[in-house]
Design an enzyme around this catalytic site. Sequence first.
Site, PDB file in Angstrom:
ATOM      1  N   LYS A 182       1.008  -0.993   0.329  1.00  0.00           N
ATOM      2  CA  LYS A 182       0.402   0.232  -0.353  1.00  0.00           C
ATOM      3  C   LYS A 182       0.588   1.224   0.346  1.00  0.00           C
ATOM      4  O   LYS A 182       0.663   2.092  -1.147  1.00  0.00           O
ATOM      5  CB  LYS A 182      -0.836  -0.243   1.160  1.00  0.00           C
ATOM      6  CG  LYS A 182      -1.922   1.295   1.529  1.00  0.00           C
ATOM      7  CD  LYS A 182      -3.093   1.019   2.179  1.00  0.00           C
ATOM      8  CE  LYS A 182      -4.267   1.965   2.067  1.00  0.00           C
ATOM      9  NZ  LYS A 182      -5.146   1.951   3.581  1.00  0.00           N
ATOM     10  N   GLU A 188       9.634  -5.423   4.222  1.00  0.00           N
ATOM     11  CA  GLU A 188      10.036  -6.917   3.380  1.00  0.00           C
ATOM     12  C   GLU A 188       9.259  -7.143   2.260  1.00  0.00           C
ATOM     13  O   GLU A 188      10.706  -7.737   1.603  1.00  0.00           O
ATOM     14  CB  GLU A 188       8.377  -8.014   4.488  1.00  0.00           C
ATOM     15  CG  GLU A 188       9.066  -8.232   5.793  1.00  0.00           C
ATOM     16  CD  GLU A 188       7.974  -6.950   6.779  1.00  0.00           C
ATOM     17  OE1 GLU A 188       7.265  -7.212   7.878  1.00  0.00           O
ATOM     18  OE2 GLU A 188       7.530  -5.808   6.341  1.00  0.00           O
ATOM     19  N   GLY A 241      -5.653  -2.621   3.894  1.00  0.00           N
ATOM     20  CA  GLY A 241      -4.559  -3.549   3.492  1.00  0.00           C
ATOM     21  C   GLY A 241      -5.432  -4.369   3.510  1.00  0.00           C
ATOM     22  O   GLY A 241      -5.352  -5.615   2.588  1.00  0.00           O
ATOM     23  N   ARG A 242      -6.358  -5.142   4.900  1.00  0.00           N
ATOM     24  CA  ARG A 242      -6.751  -6.370   4.739  1.00  0.00           C
ATOM     25  C   ARG A 242      -8.104  -6.358   4.247  1.00  0.00           C
ATOM     26  O   ARG A 242      -8.489  -7.463   4.068  1.00  0.00           O
ATOM     27  CB  ARG A 242      -6.653  -6.539   6.453  1.00  0.00           C
ATOM     28  CG  ARG A 242      -7.540  -6.262   7.334  1.00  0.00           C
ATOM     29  CD  ARG A 242      -6.879  -6.054   8.611  1.00  0.00           C
ATOM     30  NE  ARG A 242      -7.605  -4.879   9.702  1.00  0.00           N
ATOM     31  CZ  ARG A 242      -7.348  -4.329   9.658  1.00  0.00           C
ATOM     32  NH1 ARG A 242      -5.552  -3.997   9.824  1.00  0.00           N
ATOM     33  NH2 ARG A 242      -7.859  -3.486  10.515  1.00  0.00           N
ATOM     34  N   GLU A 327      -6.329  -7.925  13.447  1.00  0.00           N
ATOM     35  CA  GLU A 327      -5.910  -7.282  13.623  1.00  0.00           C
ATOM     36  C   GLU A 327      -6.880  -6.074  13.656  1.00  0.00           C
ATOM     37  O   GLU A 327      -6.411  -4.436  13.930  1.00  0.00           O
ATOM     38  CB  GLU A 327      -5.072  -6.619  12.055  1.00  0.00           C
ATOM     39  CG  GLU A 327      -4.650  -5.153  12.169  1.00  0.00           C
ATOM     40  CD  GLU A 327      -3.307  -6.259  10.319  1.00  0.00           C
ATOM     41  OE1 GLU A 327      -2.571  -7.101  10.582  1.00  0.00           O
ATOM     42  OE2 GLU A 327      -3.729  -5.898   9.574  1.00  0.00           O
ATOM     43  N   HIS A 358      -7.522 -35.308  14.336  1.00  0.00           N
ATOM     44  CA  HIS A 358      -6.663 -35.562  14.921  1.00  0.00           C
ATOM     45  C   HIS A 358      -5.214 -34.771  15.305  1.00  0.00           C
ATOM     46  O   HIS A 358      -4.302 -35.022  15.117  1.00  0.00           O
ATOM     47  CB  HIS A 358      -6.020 -36.488  13.588  1.00  0.00           C
ATOM     48  CG  HIS A 358      -6.867 -37.473  12.864  1.00  0.00           C
ATOM     49  ND1 HIS A 358      -7.387 -38.354  13.964  1.00  0.00           N
ATOM     50  CD2 HIS A 358      -8.020 -37.699  12.494  1.00  0.00           C
ATOM     51  CE1 HIS A 358      -8.128 -39.239  13.472  1.00  0.00           C
ATOM     52  NE2 HIS A 358      -8.384 -38.928  11.636  1.00  0.00           N
ATOM     53  N   LYS A 486       6.886  -1.910  13.895  1.00  0.00           N
ATOM     54  CA  LYS A 486       7.697  -1.720  12.596  1.00  0.00           C
ATOM     55  C   LYS A 486       8.125  -0.543  12.600  1.00  0.00           C
ATOM     56  O   LYS A 486       9.341  -0.227  12.243  1.00  0.00           O
ATOM     57  CB  LYS A 486       6.076  -0.894  11.643  1.00  0.00           C
ATOM     58  CG  LYS A 486       5.472  -1.975  10.858  1.00  0.00           C
ATOM     59  CD  LYS A 486       4.795  -1.547   9.562  1.00  0.00           C
ATOM     60  CE  LYS A 486       3.997  -2.556   9.016  1.00  0.00           C
ATOM     61  NZ  LYS A 486       3.172  -1.530   7.781  1.00  0.00           N
TER      62      LYS A 486
END
Length: 521
Positions: A182, A188, A241-242, A327, A358, A486
């Site tokens: 964005k 990263e 962003g999400r 978030e 399981h 950050k």
Amino acid sequence: MSSDLPSSPAWQQFAAAARSTALDGASLRIIEAAGLQVDLTTQRHSAALDQAGAALLAQQGFEKTRAGLFTGEPINWTEHRAAWHTALRAAQPPAAVADQVLGERRHVRQFVADADARGAWKHVLHLGIGGSDWGPRMIVRALGDKGLHRVVRFAANVDAHDILQQLGDLDPAQTLVIVASKTFTTAESLANAQIALDWLREAGIADPLSHMAAVTANPRAARDFGVADERIFRFWDWVGGRYSLWSAIHLPIALALGNEAVDELLAGAEAMDQHFLAAPIAANAPVQMALATVANRSVLGYATQAIAPYDSRMAYLVPWAQQLEMESLGKSTTADGTPAGVPTSPVVWGLTGTDSQHTFFQWMHQDAQGTPVDFIACREPDHGFGRNHRILLANCLAQRAALLTGKSYEEALSETQRTESDPAQAALLARHRVHPGGRPSTLIVLPRLTARTLGALLALYEHKVFTQGVLWGINTFDQWGVEFGKVLAKRIIGELDAADGGAGAWNDASTRHWIGLLSQP
């Protein structure tokens, strides 16, 4: 909206109704929403709880805030901007943003159509993180079983092992690298972009930047990085962003699955938008799921929420939903700066069924409290092995029923007495076989997994989370906790990069120790 939620009349009425409503599964309660069936039979429901939920929504200003979501009001109040992701999937977006939204939608379509016509970009490497990664990654994984137009790989982690593994067998001459960020400052993604550029150079690509596209709300930064304008795809600061997969962030989806798949994905989400806007409260699937979650978390004390998709293609739905909910709602401060006063976001976790049975279902069945569960299943598979699908669905229904009904001591004793001749031993073993039951769950059934039904499912969860935020009085659309981390990471990177390896006095003793050790040659 109440600034003191726990003491407000509507909250007290809602909490009392939630505590006094039995969870018995006796009355069928299924809501039809945008082609999905949302079965809330095994959540608490009663006339009193329905009435209390409606009163709580009214007290918290739900209808006004919901309207603001769709009209571009600055409902993200800490950042003074809209959260207008619904405009991105509208067939006819609101006039104020229609030219921007439709223009970028055409930009993506044309880019993909041109690439298809030229046979270009057999391989795609998508570099993003968080909201720029989970949505596209999840959708390509979920819908790719019928074949992909291109090989698409995703690298998000700044750990270079991740991108190196993804580069693996890709052909540099046929690889498009998409950098999705964005701000176009995400550490990263930019670090991985540099590795990808070096990889292209080392392979003899004369102009590595001609193999790079950018999806960003900061096109100037992408241009400064060297990406050509025709390969810069834009979204805007009013897209969280999400929630950004509905924007040009869906470029890798279009390249992998085709423009038509994106059209269907958007159409399914818009259908859920219309349901959320128009359905009465009592028959509104996102609203009723939100009320159930608020009752489970804030009144009944469940600290977690599990998600179990009984479809292996939806493996990445869990981390997508985990980011969406935690978030968005991992906060405790309301608009006037006061604490919410009740527990907010649960911890969201899970795994596909039957693998999850399981792995952690033992805990869900016999832990002292357990957790609510969202079961997700498709009525029809996209394979020809009908017997396997019946076994899969039988397991889904059985686990849900067992969590609801449990097993009493008397039932367990009847079992053990048939195999144990010693009464004392039979009684002892019976106690180990007791299942408390009474565990709430929701079952969401898709007719089959398609781009349209998946779009509806994702929008269902988005609107559920939005409604929970309104009920708790918190801002669903900021993420200051992420931003704080950050800032600290940037400072520590500077300290690790310093020639003397010096750690600032503001660090705690352990951090200073490791900065000093890790900065040594």
